[in-house]
Enzyme design. Structure first.
Site, PDB file in Angstrom:
ATOM      1  N   GLY A  30      12.030 -13.890 -19.373  1.00 19.77           N
ATOM      2  CA  GLY A  30      12.432 -12.972 -18.311  1.00 19.77           C
ATOM      3  C   GLY A  30      11.855 -13.470 -16.996  1.00 19.77           C
ATOM      4  O   GLY A  30      10.652 -13.746 -16.910  1.00 19.77           O
ATOM      5  N   ALA A  31      12.714 -13.595 -15.979  1.00 13.18           N
ATOM      6  CA  ALA A  31      12.303 -14.287 -14.748  1.00 13.18           C
ATOM      7  C   ALA A  31      11.023 -13.722 -14.109  1.00 13.18           C
ATOM      8  O   ALA A  31      10.077 -14.486 -13.865  1.00 13.18           O
ATOM      9  CB  ALA A  31      13.470 -14.289 -13.761  1.00 13.18           C
ATOM     10  N   GLN A  43      18.412 -11.246 -27.008  1.00  9.72           N
ATOM     11  CA  GLN A  43      17.486 -10.403 -26.229  1.00  9.72           C
ATOM     12  C   GLN A  43      18.007  -8.968 -26.109  1.00  9.72           C
ATOM     13  O   GLN A  43      17.222  -8.020 -26.030  1.00  9.72           O
ATOM     14  CB  GLN A  43      17.273 -10.975 -24.820  1.00  9.72           C
ATOM     15  CG  GLN A  43      16.554 -12.299 -24.774  1.00  9.72           C
ATOM     16  CD  GLN A  43      17.509 -13.471 -24.785  1.00  9.72           C
ATOM     17  OE1 GLN A  43      18.586 -13.431 -25.365  1.00  9.72           O
ATOM     18  NE2 GLN A  43      17.125 -14.554 -24.137  1.00  9.72           N
ATOM     19  N   ASP A  96      18.058 -14.519 -12.820  1.00  8.04           N
ATOM     20  CA  ASP A  96      17.014 -15.559 -12.900  1.00  8.04           C
ATOM     21  C   ASP A  96      16.837 -16.276 -11.578  1.00  8.04           C
ATOM     22  O   ASP A  96      15.775 -16.850 -11.304  1.00  8.04           O
ATOM     23  CB  ASP A  96      17.342 -16.555 -14.004  1.00  8.04           C
ATOM     24  CG  ASP A  96      17.005 -15.931 -15.330  1.00  8.04           C
ATOM     25  OD1 ASP A  96      17.833 -15.152 -15.843  1.00  8.04           O
ATOM     26  OD2 ASP A  96      15.884 -16.157 -15.819  1.00  8.04           O
ATOM     27  N   ASN A 150      22.229 -15.980 -14.059  1.00  8.62           N
ATOM     28  CA  ASN A 150      21.609 -15.078 -15.046  1.00  8.62           C
ATOM     29  C   ASN A 150      22.015 -15.526 -16.454  1.00  8.62           C
ATOM     30  O   ASN A 150      22.784 -16.479 -16.623  1.00  8.62           O
ATOM     31  CB  ASN A 150      22.020 -13.630 -14.762  1.00  8.62           C
ATOM     32  CG  ASN A 150      21.207 -12.625 -15.566  1.00  8.62           C
ATOM     33  OD1 ASN A 150      19.972 -12.711 -15.611  1.00  8.62           O
ATOM     34  ND2 ASN A 150      21.859 -11.676 -16.213  1.00  8.62           N
TER      35      ASN A 150
HETATM   36  O1  MRU Z   1      16.217 -16.651 -21.354  1.00  9.48           O
HETATM   37  P1  MRU Z   1      15.564 -15.397 -20.873  1.00  9.48           P
HETATM   38  O2  MRU Z   1      15.426 -14.350 -21.919  1.00  9.48           O
HETATM   39  O3  MRU Z   1      14.275 -15.672 -20.144  1.00  9.48           O
HETATM   40  O4  MRU Z   1      16.600 -14.852 -19.795  1.00  9.48           O
HETATM   41  C1  MRU Z   1      16.345 -13.626 -19.175  1.00  9.48           C
HETATM   42  C2  MRU Z   1      17.447 -13.193 -18.303  1.00  9.48           C
HETATM   43  O5  MRU Z   1      18.459 -13.837 -18.171  1.00  9.48           O
HETATM   44  C3  MRU Z   1      17.215 -11.939 -17.524  1.00  9.48           C
HETATM   45  O6  MRU Z   1      18.423 -11.279 -17.283  1.00  9.48           O
HETATM   46  C4  MRU Z   1      16.588 -12.302 -16.173  1.00  9.48           C
HETATM   47  O7  MRU Z   1      15.496 -13.136 -16.352  1.00  9.48           O
HETATM   48  C5  MRU Z   1      16.174 -11.100 -15.427  1.00  9.48           C
HETATM   49  S1  MRU Z   1      14.813 -10.299 -16.181  1.00  9.48           S
HETATM   50  C6  MRU Z   1      14.325  -9.027 -15.198  1.00  9.48           C
END
Ligand code: MRU
Length: 343
Positions: A47-48, A195, A236, A245
């Site tokens: 998550g970013a 996720q 992201d 994203n």
């Molecule tokens: O690969 P991930 O699980 O890190 O990807 C997460 C996402 O794409 C989320 O939508 C993004 O990071 C926003 S989290 C507030």
């Protein structure tokens, strides 16, 4: 679960192992930058905004454990730690943003090496605190867009688990629910890392927010049936021309436009990267086994060619508004992104 997804505890960084949820709640207690980098690589941390906070705390661990005798020596150790972290996940800009913020401030720091060590730890804590605050503000602003009775579709997990606290897209949903709006959520499973199925439904169920899980391929049908009133997703990286994203976001945005459904993106300003366009961004490619297997079970024939981009690119034309801690940004604000004059 702890109230914060990540915490500094006197030289230990504590977080929940997201790869084990929802079946097991395992707390990771990390004591070195390389342990944090490994947790990011294996998506125990994801998550970013959480990647930003984790990066900051990884640098804090480096400073905390350092035996450097001079500021220059410590900065060089921090830069080496930064190189390890840079090699983990390339797309979420928060990781690079947090690293640059700490390294730039460390380079211009006035004081001795002990004071610089303490400063780095404090700055990491500030980054975490600011993320928590930003998410509550995003929730407050975004809740204005959500009406009583809405069914909100979200993708991946942009919740408390993806941030330090509260969440971005799920922060908006949470805030609307806390205001007493009778809303419900449709969560996409989010192949291949699931996720949505594993984390978003877990968070929402824990909070008592009604949620229905669908597979990614069902989005068109549920929209066609009129079952979705709004889409809210995280990001992201937000560049001059697009939102980057989780893979599948673009498909949802196109389908939302086709059905006249508002498509909102919720993200803190630490996710904005307005000096770049989508062409400048590296889209992370992950290992084929994430697609050919579910868990440890192979579902595709051995040797099949696989594409596994972790993110996709949604042009701003598809985005109704971006919700950040400063408020709600509409098309006229996106024009400022393009001219790189948004503040
Ligand atoms: O690969 P991930 O699980 O890190 O990807 C997460 C996402 O794409 C989320 O939508 C993004 O990071 C926003 S989290 C507030």
């Amino acid at each position: 679960m702890q109230s914060r997804t990540i915490e500094w505890r006197n030289g230990t960084v504590a977080t929940i192992d997201q790869s084990r949820l929802p079946n097991e709640t395992v707390i990771l207690n990390m004591k070195s930058c390389s342990e944090v980098a490994d947790a990011i690589n294996t998506m125990k941390i994801r998550g970013a905004p959480l990647l930003g906070a984790a990066t900051a705390f990884a640098l804090a661990l480096t400073a905390y454990n350092s035996k450097a005798k001079s500021k220059e020596e410590l900065i060089s150790e921090l830069e080496k730690a930064g190189e390890i972290l840079k090699g983990t996940r390339p797309t979420a800009v928060n990781l690079f943003w947090a690293m640059d913020r700490i390294l730039n401030k460390a380079r211009s720091f006035v004081g001795n090496v002990e004071a610089l060590c303490a400063f780095v730890v404090d700055e990491a804590q500030k980054i975490a605190d600011e993320d928590a605050m930003a998410n509550h503000l995003i929730g407050k602003h975004g809740a204005e867009l959500i009406e009583d009775g809405d069914v909100v579709l979200t993708h991946c997990n942009a919740g408390a688990l993806a941030t330090v606290e509260y969440g971005t897209a799920l922060g908006v949903i949470r805030a609307a629910f806390e205001q007493g709006k009778r809303i419900s959520v449709i969560a996409t499973e989010t192949r291949p890392q699931l996720q949505g199925a594993r984390l978003t439904t877990y968070e929402l169920k824990r909070d008592g927010i009604p949620v229905t899980l669908i597979t990614d391929g069902m989005v068109g049908y549920v929209m066609y049936k009129g079952l979705v009133k709004k889409v809210v997703v995280g990001a992201d990286r937000i560049v001059k021309d697009a939102v980057i994203n989780k893979i599948g976001t673009f498909t949802i945005a196109v389908l939302a436009k086709e059905h006249g459904i508002p498509f909102y993106v919720a993200a803190p300003k630490s996710t904005f990267d307005l000096t770049r366009t989508s062409k400048d961004v590296v889209i992370e490619e992950r290992k084929p086994e994430e697609v050919t297997h579910i868990g440890s079970e192979r579902i595709a024939p051995e040797g099949v060619d696989v594409l596994n981009p972790a993110f996709d690119i949604t042009a701003l034309d598809y985005v109704t508004a971006i919700i950040c801690e400063s408020g709600i940004l509409y098309k006229k604000d996106f024009d400022k992104f393009k001219a790189n004059c948004y503040k």
